[in-house]
Write an enzyme that holds these catalytic residues in place. Sequence first.
Site, PDB file in Angstrom:
ATOM      1  N   ASP A  24      21.754  27.408  34.771  1.00  0.00           N
ATOM      2  CA  ASP A  24      21.518  27.081  33.364  1.00  0.00           C
ATOM      3  C   ASP A  24      22.353  25.856  33.018  1.00  0.00           C
ATOM      4  OD1 ASP A  24      21.181  26.893  30.646  1.00  0.00           O
ATOM      5  OD2 ASP A  24      22.084  28.841  30.161  1.00  0.00           O
ATOM      6  N   ASP A  76      26.968  29.530  37.327  1.00  0.00           N
ATOM      7  CA  ASP A  76      26.973  30.458  36.197  1.00  0.00           C
ATOM      8  C   ASP A  76      26.282  31.769  36.572  1.00  0.00           C
ATOM      9  OD1 ASP A  76      24.249  29.671  36.137  1.00  0.00           O
ATOM     10  OD2 ASP A  76      24.676  28.127  34.645  1.00  0.00           O
ATOM     11  N   GLN A 119      56.732  43.643  39.669  1.00  0.00           N
ATOM     12  CA  GLN A 119      55.915  44.219  38.607  1.00  0.00           C
ATOM     13  C   GLN A 119      56.138  43.551  37.247  1.00  0.00           C
ATOM     14  OE1 GLN A 119      55.569  48.728  38.714  1.00  0.00           O
ATOM     15  NE2 GLN A 119      57.142  48.440  40.279  1.00  0.00           N
ATOM     16  N   ASP A 163      42.692  42.420  40.264  1.00  0.00           N
ATOM     17  CA  ASP A 163      43.510  41.313  40.750  1.00  0.00           C
ATOM     18  C   ASP A 163      44.988  41.680  40.712  1.00  0.00           C
ATOM     19  OD1 ASP A 163      43.644  38.394  41.484  1.00  0.00           O
ATOM     20  OD2 ASP A 163      44.835  38.342  39.646  1.00  0.00           O
ATOM     21  N   GLU A 170      43.884  44.083  44.852  1.00  0.00           N
ATOM     22  CA  GLU A 170      44.513  43.075  45.704  1.00  0.00           C
ATOM     23  C   GLU A 170      46.016  43.344  45.761  1.00  0.00           C
ATOM     24  OE1 GLU A 170      45.276  38.239  45.648  1.00  0.00           O
ATOM     25  OE2 GLU A 170      45.174  39.420  43.806  1.00  0.00           O
ATOM     26  N   ASP A 219      41.429  33.058  48.264  1.00  0.00           N
ATOM     27  CA  ASP A 219      42.846  32.713  48.321  1.00  0.00           C
ATOM     28  C   ASP A 219      43.309  32.214  49.682  1.00  0.00           C
ATOM     29  OD1 ASP A 219      43.429  33.377  45.636  1.00  0.00           O
ATOM     30  OD2 ASP A 219      43.530  35.492  46.140  1.00  0.00           O
TER      31      ASP A 219
END
Length: 503
Positions: free
Chosen positions: A45, A72, A210, A249, A277, A349
């Site tokens: 598009d 897209d 974390q 992620d 991941e 990655d």
Amino acid sequence: MKTCWLFWAKAFVLLLGFGSLGLEAQDFKKQVIYEIVVDRFVDGDTTNDNPAASTGLYDATKTNWHAYWGGDLAGVQQKMAYLKGMGITAIWISPPVDNENVNTYGPASEPQAGYHGYWARDFQRIEEHFGDAGNSWAAFDRLVAAAHTNGMKVIVDFAANHSSPQDVGESGALYKNGTLIAKYTDDPKGYFHHNPGIADNEYGDRFKVQYFNLDGLADLNQENPDIDGYLKTALGQFQRHGVDGFRLDAVKHVTWGWEYSMANTVFSNAPSFLFGEWSMTDTGDGLYHDAYKFANKSGINLLDFPLNTAIRDVFAEDSGFAEIDGTVAAENADFVWQNDLVTFVDSQDLSRVLSMNNNDDRLNEALAFQLTTRGIPVIYYGDEQYLHNDTGGGGDPYNRPQMTSFDTTSTAYKVIGALAGLRQTNDAIAYGTTKQRWINNDVYVYERQFFNDVVLVAINKNNSSSATVTNLNTALPAGTYADFLGASLHGSGLMVLEGSGGQ
């Protein structure tokens, strides 16, 4: 029972099958997943290439590797037949949420944008470059409907750890369905963790991993009830729009306890598959124990990084097959649900295997191994077309080139399709145990078995010499077996001389 045979193989597969089990909605063991970086796939598009809300971030020349190139959701939708023909049963799309709207790092002449999807500004709207100027769900809904019509599940990449970079661009700005609720630099309600960045030598520190900022990204505070509700609402919104699962992620960097709660919420909404991941090198990683404990207890499966390291070492760097065999054995002893680990050869990655070793045979062999070993395979977009760009070693962003070919006759495309089909018809692939049958530096013979279903796989990665395999035990009954891949990887048949199976 014992066999002896000589093969010049690249890879071959022999099998015996007796039907299959029913598939539960949240059971992904029979799925073959295809990972798509939406912006780099197909421009379906052109009206959303340079939207007014974030103008100037699109590069029609495709020379600025940090800009949008036009791919897209409509483009992904247009390739359903291509994906189905390859045996793909689930698509994993990069984060489709509304991303940062301004140039973040680069000069005005060469802007850097969140084309990859990991710089979220609004988790409850769709990015205008991928959908439409109103950030509506229309294009997303059409994609999900098309995938489901073609028998494919949809997995959304969801980055709950952070918003966008904290000190440039929009300063981590977080929006809720179009309304600004906080910035990292203006955060009166504590929506972010305000800690330093993680230093290179601190990735073994459980607290810092974390709670500190990852790569300069504004770290979300999931313990804050507003952020807790915000993220869970966003996940539920995707589920209401038909999503079947989430790739999460940076799960190592999100608050681990909160992720247990998040998984419970997702599973309470609808049957789903979750995998995350947890980046690490191998089973000697300092947080490896934490990783398998997390996978065993959280309901969130993990991408299999240790096996990925071994695959790349063996097929790209020419290490011996003992590295793969040892990794599989170690992980099988530690992970309760080994067949739910999500395996991969390439990813967004890492440098592609062909950038490490430009040898199509080696990639074919790696894919054949991945699709027959234990775990749920992810094929990175373009591997079936031998896509790679080796600039700077092929790392980020050059591991995300534009998809340029959709050839359905490539060897990799056909091998993936054949072995994806085998996963549907022989339960040894999806549910079976794994047993090494013969091994040396260049040759690996292993067997998958689930009750009476058996698959015997042999791979010889030596391109110039054959190998004589003697005294091979197998659970296959006596008889003659053809190469399941039809010699497309130069394999051969097998004769089992004696025995009744099961050994």
